[in-house]
Motif scaffolding. Structure first.
Motif, PDB file in Angstrom:
ATOM      1  N   GLY A  59     -14.247  75.635  47.916  1.00 48.99           N
ATOM      2  CA  GLY A  59     -13.547  76.520  46.986  1.00 48.99           C
ATOM      3  C   GLY A  59     -14.436  77.030  45.859  1.00 48.99           C
ATOM      4  N   GLU A  60     -15.545  76.353  45.615  1.00 48.97           N
ATOM      5  CA  GLU A  60     -16.449  76.764  44.535  1.00 48.97           C
ATOM      6  C   GLU A  60     -17.747  77.357  45.079  1.00 48.97           C
ATOM      7  OE1 GLU A  60     -16.731  72.980  42.533  1.00 48.97           O
ATOM      8  OE2 GLU A  60     -15.308  73.633  40.988  1.00 48.97           O
ATOM      9  N   ALA A  61     -17.773  77.656  46.376  1.00 48.42           N
ATOM     10  CA  ALA A  61     -19.006  78.120  47.009  1.00 48.42           C
ATOM     11  C   ALA A  61     -19.498  79.431  46.414  1.00 48.42           C
ATOM     12  CB  ALA A  61     -18.798  78.263  48.516  1.00 48.42           C
ATOM     13  N   GLU A  62     -18.583  80.411  46.226  1.00 47.53           N
ATOM     14  CA  GLU A  62     -19.007  81.713  45.699  1.00 47.53           C
ATOM     15  C   GLU A  62     -19.497  81.605  44.267  1.00 47.53           C
ATOM     16  OE1 GLU A  62     -19.542  84.477  47.206  1.00 47.53           O
ATOM     17  OE2 GLU A  62     -18.873  83.663  49.121  1.00 47.53           O
ATOM     18  N   GLY A 114     -14.453  69.978  53.841  1.00 41.60           N
ATOM     19  CA  GLY A 114     -14.247  70.761  52.629  1.00 41.60           C
ATOM     20  C   GLY A 114     -15.519  71.060  51.848  1.00 41.60           C
ATOM     21  N   TYR A 115     -16.676  70.740  52.437  1.00 39.06           N
ATOM     22  CA  TYR A 115     -17.949  71.021  51.756  1.00 39.06           C
ATOM     23  C   TYR A 115     -18.520  72.359  52.202  1.00 39.06           C
ATOM     24  CZ  TYR A 115     -18.223  66.155  50.155  1.00 39.06           C
ATOM     25  OH  TYR A 115     -17.987  64.958  49.545  1.00 39.06           O
ATOM     26  N   ALA A 116     -19.366  72.912  51.353  1.00 35.95           N
ATOM     27  CA  ALA A 116     -20.122  74.119  51.694  1.00 35.95           C
ATOM     28  C   ALA A 116     -21.570  73.900  51.271  1.00 35.95           C
ATOM     29  CB  ALA A 116     -19.547  75.341  50.998  1.00 35.95           C
ATOM     30  N   MET A 117     -22.493  74.499  52.002  1.00 38.78           N
ATOM     31  CA  MET A 117     -23.914  74.342  51.695  1.00 38.78           C
ATOM     32  C   MET A 117     -24.569  75.705  51.513  1.00 38.78           C
ATOM     33  SD  MET A 117     -26.934  72.173  53.612  1.00 38.78           S
ATOM     34  CE  MET A 117     -27.060  73.173  55.084  1.00 38.78           C
ATOM     35  N   LEU A 118     -25.458  75.778  50.502  1.00 39.25           N
ATOM     36  CA  LEU A 118     -26.260  76.967  50.266  1.00 39.25           C
ATOM     37  C   LEU A 118     -27.720  76.544  50.198  1.00 39.25           C
ATOM     38  CD1 LEU A 118     -23.661  76.824  48.093  1.00 39.25           C
ATOM     39  CD2 LEU A 118     -24.378  79.182  47.673  1.00 39.25           C
ATOM     40  N   GLN A 119     -28.599  77.493  50.490  1.00 36.53           N
ATOM     41  CA  GLN A 119     -30.036  77.255  50.345  1.00 36.53           C
ATOM     42  C   GLN A 119     -30.552  78.172  49.244  1.00 36.53           C
ATOM     43  OE1 GLN A 119     -31.802  75.118  52.398  1.00 36.53           O
ATOM     44  NE2 GLN A 119     -30.469  74.816  54.155  1.00 36.53           N
ATOM     45  N   ALA A 120     -31.231  77.584  48.271  1.00 39.08           N
ATOM     46  CA  ALA A 120     -31.821  78.375  47.183  1.00 39.08           C
ATOM     47  C   ALA A 120     -33.335  78.333  47.324  1.00 39.08           C
ATOM     48  CB  ALA A 120     -31.391  77.825  45.830  1.00 39.08           C
ATOM     49  N   ILE A 121     -33.940  79.500  47.500  1.00 37.85           N
ATOM     50  CA  ILE A 121     -35.389  79.567  47.696  1.00 37.85           C
ATOM     51  C   ILE A 121     -36.057  79.817  46.341  1.00 37.85           C
ATOM     52  CG2 ILE A 121     -37.261  80.642  48.972  1.00 37.85           C
ATOM     53  CD1 ILE A 121     -35.103  79.337  50.731  1.00 37.85           C
ATOM     54  N   PRO A 122     -36.906  78.894  45.890  1.00 38.31           N
ATOM     55  CA  PRO A 122     -37.584  79.119  44.607  1.00 38.31           C
ATOM     56  C   PRO A 122     -38.657  80.196  44.731  1.00 38.31           C
ATOM     57  CG  PRO A 122     -38.352  77.073  45.610  1.00 38.31           C
ATOM     58  CD  PRO A 122     -37.240  77.587  46.479  1.00 38.31           C
TER      59      PRO A 122
END
Length: 689
Positions: free
Chosen positions: A418-421, A447-455
């Protein structure tokens, strides 16, 4: 021991056969990972990623496939990707295989793609899995297509192998050098070979013990690497002290059993207390919540325990059996050697007559070398610690070239669906983040979501600390930020946080053990405090070499601009243990003569005359052993060899043979004074026979 040699030899033979049969498996069985801070956000993120996202965690394997002529969607590259996928699907340690994705794991020009094989095992088993399969993966290269396994698991696989090979080469070089020094010190082939054989017995037993212990809990492969080096140097130290004392006792009594008894009643106590001090110093490292660091300490402690056991049981039995044959194969000059060295007696008298110039000179050198410590920087190792021809480094550099500087160090963000965006927007606004991948919801209903942040910077850059901190502050509460760079930073923070406690525990326990051994608070305090000088000076030299790069061309390495992060915690414990080793040898010998005569001048001069040659020879052995590791290609063994070698050199020459004897001269009777109430509390220990 000397009266029951058959029992002693028989029991040791059983131990060596039992544990020795397991010893050959030590490097293949031990764990390859463990470089993490237990309880940190990054470890929690990795565990959630592995559990809910097909194993796409920091321990997943990334296979970089590149072609200068063909694109990723070409039949030739697709065929290689299919074969790589099939290899992963045959091994249950790998989970879901994710093909290269446009805009995420395919380069803008389309010529480089990253295949991800999820982790379906713990990090240690993933390192072993990569080790087993990387040869088959790199064999897929050909016809203009390059294949490189990379990622954290592949990094530790290649790094552990390079480190292991370097350690073995250094060991092979150090043994003959050590034997040559021992022959010069003892002047007898038998007396010189005996410590090496006993140390070898202790190492074989400890290797088997580590394999046995690894079946109960994962033990880092680094534990054996460090144990081999440290136990070799320390075991020879102990045997050198014991054999030297035995030869002196045998020369005066002529009775081997009586000489063994006198040796154990004097040098034996000093060795036992020294070994206990080493074990106590290393035990302080166990409070650091990092499996690799803890098990390195356990490995060295186990090796020291076996070497100490051999010194206190097998060595006296062997000496009792050999008797005067311990001098067999003597060189001509050895027959003129005396237990009380005239050279060191003269040195002791010189220090007694002129203490201040030597005190000021040695202090000035040690303080000058310690000053650079004030600007020492530490960080976890960068990709530069891996040889340039290692597949993991080639893949890493290719990813940077094709997908961006920070692409090899993606940060994994685990949040609630629910907080992914909101998380994605916060991450995208964080300074230093070049790209954020679209949220991926877990398919298992968690109920989990995963994002990848590229530095936008290299994963080993000093800016990563600020980027990760800012990212964690920006994302919603309860969101976890992980990935290999975050794991390294969390481990470094844990090492920094625990360093003061480790130093405090080591100093306190070291003082208590010296107090028990010497029964004198002033000299126990001075002996503990001066040990800090050689430690500070060694790290000062390390800063000049490994951070600033002085002498890097001569030593054959590219400076990272910092010292590896586990160095201060681990090397401090090792250096302090060695320093206290020499302290016990010198002060126990001085105390023996003070108990006999009650004269502080005789105690100081004769203490140096009887132990100086042994301390110098032992230091020469240790410096030779440690400096052979400076020849290693990987940076961590090089750091270890230089830091420990410099520490031993400075400690033996400037502190044990100059500063500490001068302090005995300046304190006189007060050095050995103890209040009546303290004498009643402490167990009575005497070094005179």
């Amino acid at each position: 021991m000397a009266g029951h040699t058959r029992w002693v030899f028989g029991l040791w033979l059983i131990v060596l056969i039992a544990l020795g049969s397991m010893a050959p498996a030590v490097f293949s069985n031990l764990a390859g990972a463990g470089w993490q801070a237990n309880g940190s956000d990054s470890v929690a993120a990795r565990e959630l990623a592995q559990q809910h996202f097909g194993g796409n965690a920091s321990s997943a394997v990334q296979v970089v496939v590149h072609s200068d002529t063909d694109k990723v969607d070409s039949p030739a590259v697709q065929h290689v990707l299919t074969e790589a996928t099939a290899l992963f699907q045959q091994d249950q340690r790998f989970a879901a295989v994710i093909a290269p994705q446009p805009g995420m794991t395919i380069s803008p020009d389309g010529h480089t793609g990253i295949l991800i094989a999820g982790a379906n095992a713990n990090p240690d088993d993933m390192v072993k899995a990569v080790t087993d399969i990387k040869g088959q993966l790199t064999a897929l290269s050909g016809n203009g297509i390059e294949v490189y396994p990379t990622g954290a698991s592949a990094l530790w696989s290649d790094f552990n192998k390079a480190n292991h090979d370097a350690m073995l080469k250094a060991e092979m070089f150090s043994w003959p050098v050590t034997l040559a020094i021992m022959v010069l010190a003892f002047g007898s082939l038998v007396a010189a070979g005996l410590p090496l054989l006993l140390t070898l017995a202790g190492l074989v037993a400890s290797a088997g013990g580590l394999v046995l212990l690894n079946s109960l809990t994962p033990i880092s492969v680094w534990a054996m690497n460090f144990a081999m080096m440290f136990a070799l140097a320390l075991g020879i130290d102990y045997a050198l002290f014991m054999v030297s004392r035995f030869r002196a006792a045998l020369a005066s009594s002529g009775d081997p059993r009586r000489a063994v008894a006198e040796t154990m009643d004097t040098a034996g106590k000093a060795v036992a207390l020294s070994g206990l001090t080493v074990l106590v110093s290393l035990s302080a490292v166990l409070i650091v919540p990092a499996p690799a660091v803890r098990t390195m300490a356990v490995g060295i402690m186990l090796a020291v325990a076996f070497v100490l056991a051999a010194t206190l049981t097998l060595l006296p039995a062997a000496l009792g059996k050999l008797g005067s044959k311990v001098n067999a194969g003597s060189l001509p000059y050895a027959k003129r050697q005396q237990a009380r060295s005239p050279l060191f007696a003269k040195w002791g008298e010189l220090l007694y007559r002129h203490p201040w110039p030597f005190a000021v000179g040695s202090l000035a050198i040690l303080i000058a070398l310690s000053i650079p410590v004030l600007s020492l920087k530490v960080a976890m190792p960068s990709i530069q610690v891996v040889p340039g021809d290692a597949p993991v480094r080639q893949g890493y550099e290719l990813v940077q070239k094709q997908l961006g500087e920070g692409a090899p160090g993606a940060l994994q963000i685990i949040t609630h669906a629910g907080e992914a965006e909101a998380t994605a927007q916060a991450a995208a606004r964080t300074p230093g983040i070049a790209m954020v991948t679209p949220p991926q919801n877990a398919t298992d209903g968690s109920g989990y979501a995963m994002l990848q942040a590229i530095p936008s910077v290299d994963p080993s850059s000093g800016e990563m600390r600020t980027i990760v901190d800012d990212l964690r502050a920006a994302v919603p509460s309860g969101t976890l930020v992980g990935g290999a760079p975050a794991e390294n930073l969390d481990l470094q923070q844990a090492l920094n946080d625990y360093l003061p406690a480790v130093i405090g525990i080591i100093l306190a326990l070291g003082f208590v053990l010296l107090l028990v051994a010497l029964q004198a608070p002033l000299i126990a305090l001075l002996g503990t405090v001066v040990s800090l000088l050689s430690t500070g000076a060694a790290f000062g030299v390390a800063k000049l070499i490994f951070q600033d790069g002085h002498g890097s061309g001569l030593l054959g390495f590219t400076p990272q601009g910092f010292l590896d992060g586990w160095g201060p915690v681990f090397f401090f414990a090792m250096i302090f243990a060695i320093a206290m080793d020499y302290t016990v040898f010198l002060l126990a010998t001085a105390k023996e003569h003070y108990e006999k005569t009650g004269d502080p001048q005789i105690a100081k001069v004769d203490g140096l005359a009887h132990s100086g040659r042994v301390i110098l020879a032992a230091a020469a052995v240790m410096v030779a052993v440690f400096f052979t590791f400076a020849l290693a290609q990987p940076l961590p063994p090089k750091e270890m060899g230089i830091i420990l070698g410099v520490a031993v050199l400075l400690d033996a020459v400037l502190i044990r043979l100059v500063l500490l004897p001068v302090l005995l001269r300046l304190t006189g009777h007060a050095a050995w004074w103890s209040p009546a109430w303290l004498r009643r509390v402490l167990p009575k220990i005497s070094f005179s026979h």
